[in-house]
Design a protein around this motif. Sequence first.
Motif, PDB file in Angstrom:
ATOM      1  N   PHE A 231       0.837  -1.207   0.000  1.00 33.49           N
ATOM      2  CA  PHE A 231       0.000   0.000   0.000  1.00 33.49           C
ATOM      3  C   PHE A 231       0.870   1.254   0.000  1.00 33.49           C
ATOM      4  O   PHE A 231       0.678   2.171  -0.794  1.00 33.49           O
ATOM      5  N   LEU A 232       1.861   1.253   0.875  1.00 30.79           N
ATOM      6  CA  LEU A 232       2.692   2.447   1.027  1.00 30.79           C
ATOM      7  C   LEU A 232       3.542   2.697  -0.200  1.00 30.79           C
ATOM      8  O   LEU A 232       3.956   3.818  -0.468  1.00 30.79           O
ATOM      9  N   GLY A 233       3.816   1.619  -0.944  1.00 32.53           N
ATOM     10  CA  GLY A 233       4.564   1.785  -2.181  1.00 32.53           C
ATOM     11  C   GLY A 233       3.664   2.065  -3.365  1.00 32.53           C
ATOM     12  O   GLY A 233       4.134   2.171  -4.492  1.00 32.53           O
ATOM     13  N   GLY A 234       2.363   2.194  -3.107  1.00 36.95           N
ATOM     14  CA  GLY A 234       1.421   2.504  -4.181  1.00 36.95           C
ATOM     15  C   GLY A 234       1.261   1.383  -5.177  1.00 36.95           C
ATOM     16  O   GLY A 234       0.899   1.603  -6.327  1.00 36.95           O
TER      17      GLY A 234
ATOM     18  N   MET B   4      -6.335  -0.391  -2.625  1.00 40.03           N
ATOM     19  CA  MET B   4      -5.903   0.861  -2.001  1.00 40.03           C
ATOM     20  C   MET B   4      -7.037   1.442  -1.168  1.00 40.03           C
ATOM     21  O   MET B   4      -6.833   1.877  -0.038  1.00 40.03           O
TER      22      MET B   4
ATOM     23  N   GLU C 245      -7.062   2.126   2.799  1.00 45.77           N
ATOM     24  CA  GLU C 245      -7.280   3.506   3.220  1.00 45.77           C
ATOM     25  C   GLU C 245      -8.396   3.583   4.262  1.00 45.77           C
ATOM     26  O   GLU C 245      -8.274   4.246   5.300  1.00 45.77           O
TER      27      GLU C 245
ATOM     28  N   ALA D 195       1.665   1.390   9.989  1.00 50.65           N
ATOM     29  CA  ALA D 195       2.002   1.826   8.636  1.00 50.65           C
ATOM     30  C   ALA D 195       3.051   2.926   8.677  1.00 50.65           C
ATOM     31  O   ALA D 195       3.999   2.938   7.887  1.00 50.65           O
ATOM     32  N   GLU D 196       2.888   3.818   9.612  1.00 52.82           N
ATOM     33  CA  GLU D 196       3.828   4.922   9.718  1.00 52.82           C
ATOM     34  C   GLU D 196       5.230   4.427  10.081  1.00 52.82           C
ATOM     35  O   GLU D 196       6.227   4.884   9.545  1.00 52.82           O
TER      36      GLU D 196
ATOM     37  N   LEU E  60       7.311   3.080   7.266  1.00 54.60           N
ATOM     38  CA  LEU E  60       7.877   4.033   6.322  1.00 54.60           C
ATOM     39  C   LEU E  60       9.161   4.677   6.810  1.00 54.60           C
ATOM     40  O   LEU E  60       9.835   5.367   6.063  1.00 54.60           O
TER      41      LEU E  60
ATOM     42  N   GLU F 175      12.934   5.332   4.901  1.00 53.74           N
ATOM     43  CA  GLU F 175      12.758   5.207   3.445  1.00 53.74           C
ATOM     44  C   GLU F 175      13.794   6.064   2.715  1.00 53.74           C
ATOM     45  O   GLU F 175      13.915   7.245   2.941  1.00 53.74           O
TER      46      GLU F 175
ATOM     47  N   LEU G 255      13.876   7.264  -0.259  1.00 51.18           N
ATOM     48  CA  LEU G 255      13.350   8.330  -1.103  1.00 51.18           C
ATOM     49  C   LEU G 255      13.224   9.633  -0.312  1.00 51.18           C
ATOM     50  O   LEU G 255      13.497  10.714  -0.835  1.00 51.18           O
TER      51      LEU G 255
ATOM     52  N   GLY H 201      -6.358   8.333   6.524  1.00 51.79           N
ATOM     53  CA  GLY H 201      -6.208   7.369   5.439  1.00 51.79           C
ATOM     54  C   GLY H 201      -5.957   8.062   4.104  1.00 51.79           C
ATOM     55  O   GLY H 201      -5.170   7.583   3.274  1.00 51.79           O
TER      56      GLY H 201
ATOM     57  N   MET I 177      -2.354   9.207   3.963  1.00 51.58           N
ATOM     58  CA  MET I 177      -1.415   8.115   3.708  1.00 51.58           C
ATOM     59  C   MET I 177      -1.504   7.619   2.273  1.00 51.58           C
ATOM     60  O   MET I 177      -0.481   7.346   1.639  1.00 51.58           O
TER      61      MET I 177
ATOM     62  N   SER J 180       1.491   7.840  -0.423  1.00 50.15           N
ATOM     63  CA  SER J 180       2.056   6.626  -1.001  1.00 50.15           C
ATOM     64  C   SER J 180       1.997   6.669  -2.525  1.00 50.15           C
ATOM     65  O   SER J 180       2.930   6.245  -3.210  1.00 50.15           O
TER      66      SER J 180
ATOM     67  N   ALA K 201       5.232   6.514  -4.968  1.00 51.72           N
ATOM     68  CA  ALA K 201       5.295   5.547  -6.064  1.00 51.72           C
ATOM     69  C   ALA K 201       5.590   6.254  -7.366  1.00 51.72           C
ATOM     70  O   ALA K 201       6.442   5.821  -8.158  1.00 51.72           O
TER      71      ALA K 201
ATOM     72  N   PRO L 234      16.296   5.234  -6.119  1.00 47.97           N
ATOM     73  CA  PRO L 234      16.239   5.181  -4.663  1.00 47.97           C
ATOM     74  C   PRO L 234      16.810   3.876  -4.186  1.00 47.97           C
ATOM     75  O   PRO L 234      16.879   2.917  -4.846  1.00 47.97           O
TER      76      PRO L 234
END
Lengths: 274, 169
Positions: free
Chosen positions: A13-16, A23, A27, A40-41, A44, A47, A49, B145, B148, B152, B156, B169
């Motif tokens: 999810f966090l990486g999309g 998603m 969410e 979730a936090e 991350l 990271e 990036l 939500g 986040m 995300s 991405a 990265p």
Amino acid sequence: MTAHFSDEDLRAFLGGQLDDAAMARVEAALDADPELAERAERLLAGEDLDGLLRNAYAPLLAAPVPERLLAALAGPATASVTDLAEARRQRDGAGGGAGAGPAGVRNRASAWRWPRFGALQFGAMAASLAAGLVLGGVFTAGDRTGAGDALALAGAAGPTLPAAVGQMLDTAASGQRVRLARLGEGEVILSFRNVDQALCRQFSITSGAATSDAVACRSAEQWQLEALGKRPAAAGEMRTAGGDAAPAVIAAVDGLIDGDPLEAEDERAALNAR
Amino acid sequence: MTAPDQLRRDLTDLIPRLRRFARVLAGNVADADDVVQASLEKAMRNLDQWQPGTRLDRWMFTIARNVWIDECRRVSSRPGHDDISELYDLAGDDGEDIVLRRSRDRAIRAAVEVLPEDQRVLVALVVMEGYAYREAADMLDLPIGTVMSRLSRAKAALAKHLQAEGVAP
């Protein structure tokens, strides 16, 4: 039904990397479950990036601050009556205005503002204006021992004026005496526009041995009090236009005015325009 | 030191971070500084609305965000060039390495600039400024939500963009 999400799910999810439906599910779960959000936090943290992004803007963070941004902080929050002359010198010296013109009025394109009432609660203001301006609370017209009603009422957004005063400001021409029930005799001295082109009026209310002077500017819904002062009532019938008013009020007019006071017909037009 | 002087000090200390925040939103330093100037002036006019003891930085970033939305967001009158390059200090750096780093940083900023604005503001608040998701959600008045998932998506998109450009990265 509570869905359980693994670290793998959360990373995806966090990486999309999930499809839109997935998603949306995650969410919604994050909105509903603070513990899940915390997990979730944490995932991350560290990271790569993030570090790259911060580095890419780092030169701006380290750059010297431009003068105009420092100047933006040099403004009104502690402007006091004694500082106004200095502020005016700085502003006019920087080419912000044409300087004093005929009869001491001036044109300017300055962004200087008289502070809103709330800001006046800070610092040196209180000491120098204790005799005049009200700093929240109630200020009564007439002498202290008298039964004068409140001229300025503490409101959430600053002092507001009684309805009768607002009525006078809406309708009375400058120089016209108006009887205000329980407050005394009112008179508007002059009208002008401030830099926002709002209509402002200087007025006084005399009750017994004291006169209250004030300046108010009209916003969409009501008259906003900008300054308030008090002095012994002028003897006899002679008063010059604005010249005898309490110093804090004269200073406020001077600080607010954009151009010259309105002539009679411009004032009439301004009052009729609402 | 009087209360307003202390506040002025604290606000002055925030200026570089505000410039960075506004730069992420606005895409160039000149427009960013317009946002920061307007925000500082607005803060000074509304100091009575800040509660002493609460977070001045959060208040200030919220003002900057609103100023951007209300007053400054528009097609830039100063489009195009990456002005942060001009701020690098040339002295004493290894020649080849610095060229590569600058090129990478330019690519990163370009990738941020093509993100949708609602993702950019979160990159600014969470990545640049380090606010927690909960704080960013409060400041922007959004559900956590949403914060986040927008972030995300932003990451991405950035990762994909940068990989395509050959920037790891």
